[in-house]
Design a protein around this motif. Structure first.
Motif, PDB file in Angstrom:
ATOM      1  N   ARG A   1      51.226  35.101  31.333  1.00  0.00           N
ATOM      2  CA  ARG A   1      51.215  33.783  30.702  1.00  0.00           C
ATOM      3  C   ARG A   1      49.775  33.303  30.568  1.00  0.00           C
ATOM      4  NH1 ARG A   1      54.102  28.264  33.036  1.00  0.00           N
ATOM      5  NH2 ARG A   1      53.532  26.904  31.286  1.00  0.00           N
ATOM      6  N   GLN A   2      49.389  32.939  29.343  1.00  0.00           N
ATOM      7  CA  GLN A   2      48.042  32.454  29.093  1.00  0.00           C
ATOM      8  C   GLN A   2      47.872  31.034  29.644  1.00  0.00           C
ATOM      9  OE1 GLN A   2      45.631  34.220  27.972  1.00  0.00           O
ATOM     10  NE2 GLN A   2      46.092  35.302  26.085  1.00  0.00           N
ATOM     11  N   THR A   3      46.772  30.779  30.328  1.00  0.00           N
ATOM     12  CA  THR A   3      46.438  29.422  30.762  1.00  0.00           C
ATOM     13  C   THR A   3      45.711  28.708  29.633  1.00  0.00           C
ATOM     14  OG1 THR A   3      46.210  30.121  33.063  1.00  0.00           O
ATOM     15  CG2 THR A   3      45.192  28.026  32.451  1.00  0.00           C
ATOM     16  N   PRO A   4      46.211  27.543  29.175  1.00  0.00           N
ATOM     17  CA  PRO A   4      45.542  26.845  28.070  1.00  0.00           C
ATOM     18  C   PRO A   4      44.112  26.461  28.434  1.00  0.00           C
ATOM     19  CG  PRO A   4      47.736  25.946  28.456  1.00  0.00           C
ATOM     20  CD  PRO A   4      47.438  26.852  29.605  1.00  0.00           C
ATOM     21  N   VAL A   5      43.284  26.374  27.415  1.00  0.00           N
ATOM     22  CA  VAL A   5      41.896  25.971  27.593  1.00  0.00           C
ATOM     23  C   VAL A   5      41.842  24.486  27.950  1.00  0.00           C
ATOM     24  CG1 VAL A   5      39.715  25.631  26.355  1.00  0.00           C
ATOM     25  CG2 VAL A   5      41.012  27.759  26.084  1.00  0.00           C
ATOM     26  N   GLY A   6      40.843  24.132  28.775  1.00  0.00           N
ATOM     27  CA  GLY A   6      40.639  22.743  29.149  1.00  0.00           C
ATOM     28  C   GLY A   6      41.166  22.371  30.508  1.00  0.00           C
ATOM     29  N   HIS A   7      41.782  23.341  31.224  1.00  0.00           N
ATOM     30  CA  HIS A   7      42.354  23.064  32.544  1.00  0.00           C
ATOM     31  C   HIS A   7      41.483  23.589  33.678  1.00  0.00           C
ATOM     32  CE1 HIS A   7      46.342  21.603  31.147  1.00  0.00           C
ATOM     33  NE2 HIS A   7      46.041  22.335  30.090  1.00  0.00           N
ATOM     34  N   SER A   8      40.636  24.556  33.381  1.00  0.00           N
ATOM     35  CA  SER A   8      39.814  25.159  34.423  1.00  0.00           C
ATOM     36  C   SER A   8      38.454  25.532  33.834  1.00  0.00           C
ATOM     37  CB  SER A   8      40.495  26.403  35.000  1.00  0.00           C
ATOM     38  OG  SER A   8      39.591  27.169  35.779  1.00  0.00           O
ATOM     39  N   HIS A   9      37.407  24.885  34.321  1.00  0.00           N
ATOM     40  CA  HIS A   9      36.064  25.192  33.833  1.00  0.00           C
ATOM     41  C   HIS A   9      35.718  26.654  34.107  1.00  0.00           C
ATOM     42  CE1 HIS A   9      31.813  24.554  32.851  1.00  0.00           C
ATOM     43  NE2 HIS A   9      31.549  25.289  33.920  1.00  0.00           N
ATOM     44  N   TRP A  10      36.052  27.128  35.291  1.00  0.00           N
ATOM     45  CA  TRP A  10      35.729  28.517  35.654  1.00  0.00           C
ATOM     46  C   TRP A  10      36.457  29.509  34.759  1.00  0.00           C
ATOM     47  CZ3 TRP A  10      38.899  32.505  37.263  1.00  0.00           C
ATOM     48  CH2 TRP A  10      38.248  33.658  37.704  1.00  0.00           C
ATOM     49  N   LEU A  11      37.760  29.263  34.534  1.00  0.00           N
ATOM     50  CA  LEU A  11      38.541  30.189  33.712  1.00  0.00           C
ATOM     51  C   LEU A  11      38.098  30.148  32.255  1.00  0.00           C
ATOM     52  CD1 LEU A  11      40.801  32.241  33.860  1.00  0.00           C
ATOM     53  CD2 LEU A  11      42.446  30.385  33.507  1.00  0.00           C
ATOM     54  N   ASP A  12      37.801  28.963  31.741  1.00  0.00           N
ATOM     55  CA  ASP A  12      37.309  28.859  30.366  1.00  0.00           C
ATOM     56  C   ASP A  12      36.002  29.620  30.197  1.00  0.00           C
ATOM     57  OD1 ASP A  12      39.465  27.245  29.828  1.00  0.00           O
ATOM     58  OD2 ASP A  12      38.335  25.366  29.861  1.00  0.00           O
ATOM     59  N   ALA A  13      35.095  29.483  31.170  1.00  0.00           N
ATOM     60  CA  ALA A  13      33.811  30.188  31.092  1.00  0.00           C
ATOM     61  C   ALA A  13      34.020  31.701  31.144  1.00  0.00           C
ATOM     62  CB  ALA A  13      32.898  29.732  32.226  1.00  0.00           C
ATOM     63  N   THR A  14      34.949  32.149  31.982  1.00  0.00           N
ATOM     64  CA  THR A  14      35.231  33.581  32.092  1.00  0.00           C
ATOM     65  C   THR A  14      35.766  34.131  30.771  1.00  0.00           C
ATOM     66  OG1 THR A  14      35.700  33.362  34.456  1.00  0.00           O
ATOM     67  CG2 THR A  14      36.564  35.320  33.338  1.00  0.00           C
ATOM     68  N   LYS A  15      36.695  33.410  30.163  1.00  0.00           N
ATOM     69  CA  LYS A  15      37.259  33.843  28.883  1.00  0.00           C
ATOM     70  C   LYS A  15      36.196  33.831  27.789  1.00  0.00           C
ATOM     71  CE  LYS A  15      42.012  32.347  29.777  1.00  0.00           C
ATOM     72  NZ  LYS A  15      43.077  31.382  29.402  1.00  0.00           N
ATOM     73  N   SER A  16      35.343  32.828  27.806  1.00  0.00           N
ATOM     74  CA  SER A  16      34.279  32.760  26.814  1.00  0.00           C
ATOM     75  C   SER A  16      33.382  33.991  26.887  1.00  0.00           C
ATOM     76  CB  SER A  16      33.446  31.486  27.046  1.00  0.00           C
ATOM     77  OG  SER A  16      32.347  31.432  26.174  1.00  0.00           O
ATOM     78  N   HIS A  17      33.015  34.390  28.100  1.00  0.00           N
ATOM     79  CA  HIS A  17      32.161  35.567  28.265  1.00  0.00           C
ATOM     80  C   HIS A  17      32.920  36.860  27.965  1.00  0.00           C
ATOM     81  CE1 HIS A  17      28.681  33.446  29.699  1.00  0.00           C
ATOM     82  NE2 HIS A  17      29.356  32.865  30.676  1.00  0.00           N
ATOM     83  N   ALA A  18      34.255  36.824  28.119  1.00  0.00           N
ATOM     84  CA  ALA A  18      35.058  38.026  27.899  1.00  0.00           C
ATOM     85  C   ALA A  18      35.492  38.210  26.455  1.00  0.00           C
ATOM     86  CB  ALA A  18      36.304  37.983  28.793  1.00  0.00           C
ATOM     87  N   LEU A  19      35.105  37.284  25.574  1.00  0.00           N
ATOM     88  CA  LEU A  19      35.537  37.381  24.176  1.00  0.00           C
ATOM     89  C   LEU A  19      35.187  38.723  23.537  1.00  0.00           C
ATOM     90  CD1 LEU A  19      36.834  36.072  21.684  1.00  0.00           C
ATOM     91  CD2 LEU A  19      34.595  35.054  21.166  1.00  0.00           C
ATOM     92  N   PRO A  20      33.986  39.291  23.759  1.00  0.00           N
ATOM     93  CA  PRO A  20      33.712  40.615  23.162  1.00  0.00           C
ATOM     94  C   PRO A  20      34.722  41.682  23.574  1.00  0.00           C
ATOM     95  CG  PRO A  20      31.684  39.611  23.911  1.00  0.00           C
ATOM     96  CD  PRO A  20      32.802  38.742  24.431  1.00  0.00           C
ATOM     97  N   CYS A  21      35.228  41.608  24.808  1.00  0.00           N
ATOM     98  CA  CYS A  21      36.258  42.558  25.248  1.00  0.00           C
ATOM     99  C   CYS A  21      37.555  42.344  24.475  1.00  0.00           C
ATOM    100  CB  CYS A  21      36.512  42.409  26.745  1.00  0.00           C
ATOM    101  SG  CYS A  21      35.097  42.813  27.783  1.00  0.00           S
TER     102      CYS A  21
END
Length: 294
Positions: A260-280
């Motif tokens: 289950r995907q966690t929506p953006v805007g709920h976790s600063h740490w998770l949002d930052a991780t996903k942002s950096h993982a976009l190339p993957c």
């Protein structure tokens, strides 16, 4: 000294809530109807979109210039806009010399405000859009990929702004798809109006519309409406954008494996991780496309 925005703007509220303030562009010559009549025909054709004056909040704003044509040329649309029924949207007029200094001033002042408010070290992807519309025309309900400062130059309007990151207003998967440059259907439902904050908007007024906040506009009956929007991303909204793109590209894969995907805007740490993982995520998407073709 500010050339665009009045002093005392609450910089700390940028990207947190909609708020009104004052701008200083009423006398800018490029924003008068006479200046626009000269500049618009000199822009690239793809920068100037025009349609009938829209009247339904359910219309897909991105497709209006194709699906609701007014049957006129650009010159005639401008000449008849006071007594006719037309809507003109202009993207990136800063490519014309008449708007270059204004664009530079807006970028400089917004960068200073973002730093003052602590939201961002710099401004990202700044753009100008112009909107010229006949009396009573409507800008349908939609949301943008940027934060926005809307400035009224001529005429009046009612602007309704909705809270962002509300899945009951803009569903999570729809927001993620749009942020990943995918087409979406019109979203308006009459029951949404109970969530709107509505602003009476007149010449000299400016309004901050936060990132992805849904909004619509109803022009007044007394005059042509001319307004300018200054769109921009901050460090935070750029991180959110990339995290939403990550979610969108990984959604089919995550459903297939039961995650289950966690929506953006709920976790600063998770949002930052996903942002950096976009190339993957982009690599996984390319591999999936090659497998489907095979």
């Amino acid at each position: 000294m500010s050339k665009c925005f009045a002093d005392g703007l609450p910089a700390g509220q940028l990207d947190r809530a909609p708020f009104k303030f004052r701008h200083a562009l009423l006398d800018h010559p490029a924003l008068a109807i006479e200046g626009l009549a000269k500049v618009l025909p000199e822009l690239a054709p793809g920068q100037v979109r025009y349609s009938k004056g829209l009247a339904d909040l359910r219309i897909n704003f991105d497709h209006a210039h194709v699906e609701h044509r007014n049957g006129l040329g650009l010159a005639e649309t401008i000449e008849t806009i006071r007594g006719g029924n037309s809507y003109i949207a202009v993207s990136d007029p800063q490519t014309h010399p008449a708007f270059r200094d204004l664009y530079a001033d807006l970028c400089r002042e917004m960068t200073a405000l973002l730093r003052q408010g602590g939201q961002s070290k710099t401004i990202h992807e700044p753009r100008i859009w112009l909107f010229i519309a006949s009396p009573n025309a409507v800008t349908p309900f939609h949301f943008d990929r940027y934060s926005n400062v809307l400035m009224q130059i001529r005429g009046s309007k009612e602007v309704a702004v909705f809270p962002n990151f509300r899945p009951d207003i803009v569903p999570v998967d729809v927001c993620e798809a749009y942020m990943d440059r995918q087409p979406i259907d019109a979203l308006w439902r009459d029951e949404l109006d109970q969530h709107a904050v509505k602003f009476d908007f007149r010449p000299g007024d400016a309004l901050h519309i936060p990132y992805t906040s849904g909004h619509y506009v109803k022009n007044g009956a007394e005059d042509v409406s001319i307004s300018l929007s200054f769109f921009f991303q901050t460090d935070q909204t750029l991180r959110w954008t990339r995290a939403m793109q990550f979610n969108h590209r990984m959604r089919r894969w995550s459903k297939a494996v039961g995650l289950r995907q966690t929506p953006v805007g709920h976790s600063h740490w998770l949002d930052a991780t996903k942002s950096h993982a976009l190339p993957c995520a982009e690599a996984v998407s390319r591999m999936a496309r090659r497998l489907r073709r095979a």
